[in-house]
Motif scaffolding. Structure first.
Motif, mmCIF file in Angstrom:
data_model
loop_
_atom_site.group_PDB
_atom_site.id
_atom_site.type_symbol
_atom_site.label_atom_id
_atom_site.label_comp_id
_atom_site.label_asym_id
_atom_site.label_seq_id
_atom_site.Cartn_x
_atom_site.Cartn_y
_atom_site.Cartn_z
ATOM 1 N N MET A 89 0.868 -1.447 -0.277
ATOM 2 C CA MET A 89 0.165 0.067 0.229
ATOM 3 C C MET A 89 0.962 0.609 0.140
ATOM 4 O O MET A 89 0.648 2.518 -0.709
ATOM 5 N N ASN A 144 -0.219 2.535 -3.259
ATOM 6 C CA ASN A 144 -0.984 3.979 -2.994
ATOM 7 C C ASN A 144 -0.251 4.566 -1.731
ATOM 8 O O ASN A 144 -0.791 4.688 -0.610
ATOM 9 N N ARG A 163 -3.832 6.492 0.284
ATOM 10 C CA ARG A 163 -4.162 5.144 1.412
ATOM 11 C C ARG A 163 -3.345 5.130 2.133
ATOM 12 O O ARG A 163 -4.133 4.927 3.567
ATOM 13 N N TYR A 164 -2.092 4.984 2.758
ATOM 14 C CA TYR A 164 -0.993 4.590 3.392
ATOM 15 C C TYR A 164 -1.510 5.412 4.367
ATOM 16 O O TYR A 164 -1.208 5.194 5.276
ATOM 17 N N ASP A 181 -9.975 4.261 -5.981
ATOM 18 C CA ASP A 181 -10.434 4.295 -4.379
ATOM 19 C C ASP A 181 -11.671 4.616 -3.705
ATOM 20 O O ASP A 181 -12.376 5.201 -5.271
#
Length: 412
Positions: free
Chosen positions: A215, A219, A222-223, A389
């Protein structure tokens, strides 16, 4: 050291590390935002089981926005906590009513949803006082007034040695949520506001940690939230044409039923919004939702059937034709979405012309639509595509409306 069932346990061996302030704080509000796998819910469950047994006059009220989500979340976590302490035999958990009783004293854990506010405000305990409240997934409570109502329900005098306290645990998806300003931006000695993440969870194995490493690489946005527990920065929403509002089936009697389905399994949920379309007045009513991980196709069919939607027509993600064929064989009336060139943006543009009314029970739909934004390049410039997402129900919404979109001159 504690003595449970005449056995001695070293508390840190059971609870783990990273929550010392949380464990010892006795102010009015304990507010914990955190990433996935940060132990916040499990630690909270352990704290309540331990302290309910320690303080024989205490009782607990557990809240989520919708009642039906409690059995598979807080209820399950509290049962797990009893097992971890080795005190299963001292507790009785029942499904009807949904509650738990500490057998030696008769103390109770009550479970309530905000979808039935009268049951929240009218709890009378048989023994002691209702001094503690746990609001799990507090992010779902988008109205500060609803929280104030809950806050006011913890009232009355406490016996000596007890204190009133509300614990809020949540994933911090959106920096504009009222909890940020109330609890994190304005320090208060009666409030403990913590941020936790997976790095304090010593029980994660290598496979769990690799999920976050991927992640982090693939991403980062999002992380920052799901990995490190930071506030989600929401800029450039795809849909701003929505509102949360309760409605009844009488209100949508003359509307067309529309259902979409997006497939998931391990990390991503299978997602299905149940919707009603008033094309004449350009209104879309989102009535219900399926949103669960770990569902086989058979389980998807069983879930939709148990919710009362087994006979409805669905449009599903055509990227999974095998799943669609299997669901058909089980009896679900489903077809694959046509998709095609520019189908995402064309669908979005059509939906943007509707007024979307979301029933309060659809907590995952509300989370997604309030975080579904346009993507950006590495320089921060907006791109003409949405982020990959918060899009499971958003994609399924588009699938469910596909016939209407195509029928109203959008070319795929």
């Amino acid at each position: 050291m504690i003595n449970l069932n005449k056995k001695y346990y070293h508390l840190p061996d059971i609870v783990g590390k990273g929550y010392k302030k949380f464990w010892n704080f006795k102010g009015r509000y304990r507010v914990v935002k955190g990433s996935r796998a940060s132990k916040k819910s499990k630690t909270t469950a352990l704290w309540y089981i331990y302290n309910l047994m320690k303080y024989p006059e205490s009782n607990l009220l557990v809240i989520r926005k919708t009642f039906r989500t409690l059995k598979d979340s807080c209820y399950a976590d509290l049962k797990w906590a009893c097992h971890r302490f080795g005190v299963d035999h001292l507790w009785q958990f029942t499904l009807s009513p949904l509650e738990a009783t500490y057998l030696p004293t008769g103390q109770k854990i009550y479970f309530r949803g905000l979808d039935d506010p009268l049951k929240v405000t009218s709890i009378a305990v048989d023994k002691g006082c209702l001094c503690w409240m746990w609001i799990e997934e507090a992010y779902e409570i988008m109205s500060e007034a609803d929280f104030d109502m809950l806050d006011e329900s913890i009232r009355g005098e406490c016996p000596d040695g007890l204190w009133k306290q509300i614990t809020l645990t949540f994933n911090p998806w959106n920096e504009h949520h009222w909890m940020k300003k109330r609890f994190f931006d304005n320090p208060d000695p009666d409030t403990l506001a913590l941020t936790t993440n997976y790095l304090c969870n010593e029980w994660l194995d290598k496979a769990d940690l690799q999920v976050f490493e991927r992640m982090k690489k693939n991403n980062p946005r999002r992380y920052a939230v799901a990995g490190l527990g930071g506030w989600g920065i929401v800029d450039g929403l795809v849909y701003e044409n929505w509102k949360e509002q309760a409605f009844t089936l009488d209100d949508v009697r003359n509307c067309k039923t529309r259902c979409g389905l997006d497939f998931g399994y391990t990390n991503d949920p299978s997602a299905s919004p149940i919707m009603f379309l008033d094309l004449e007045n350009k209104k879309l009513y989102v009535w219900d939702e399926l949103y669960k991980t770990g569902l086989s196709n058979k389980k998807i069919y069983e879930e939709l059937s148990s919710m009362g939607y087994g006979k409805e027509k669905f449009t599903g993600d055509s990227a999974e034709p095998k799943s669609i064929d299997e669901l058909k064989s089980l009896g679900l009336r489903i077809k694959g979405a046509k998709k095609g060139k520019d189908s995402i943006n064309n669908g979005i543009q059509w939906i943007q012309d509707l007024e979307i009314i979301v029933h309060p029970r659809c907590v995952n739909f509300l989370t997604e639509i309030s975080n579904y934004t346009w993507d950006k390049d590495k320089f921060g410039n907006k791109l003409n595509r949405p982020i990959d997402d918060f899009n499971h129900l958003m994609d399924a919404m588009r699938y469910g409306l596909e016939d209407d979109i195509i029928g109203n001159a959008w070319l795929y």
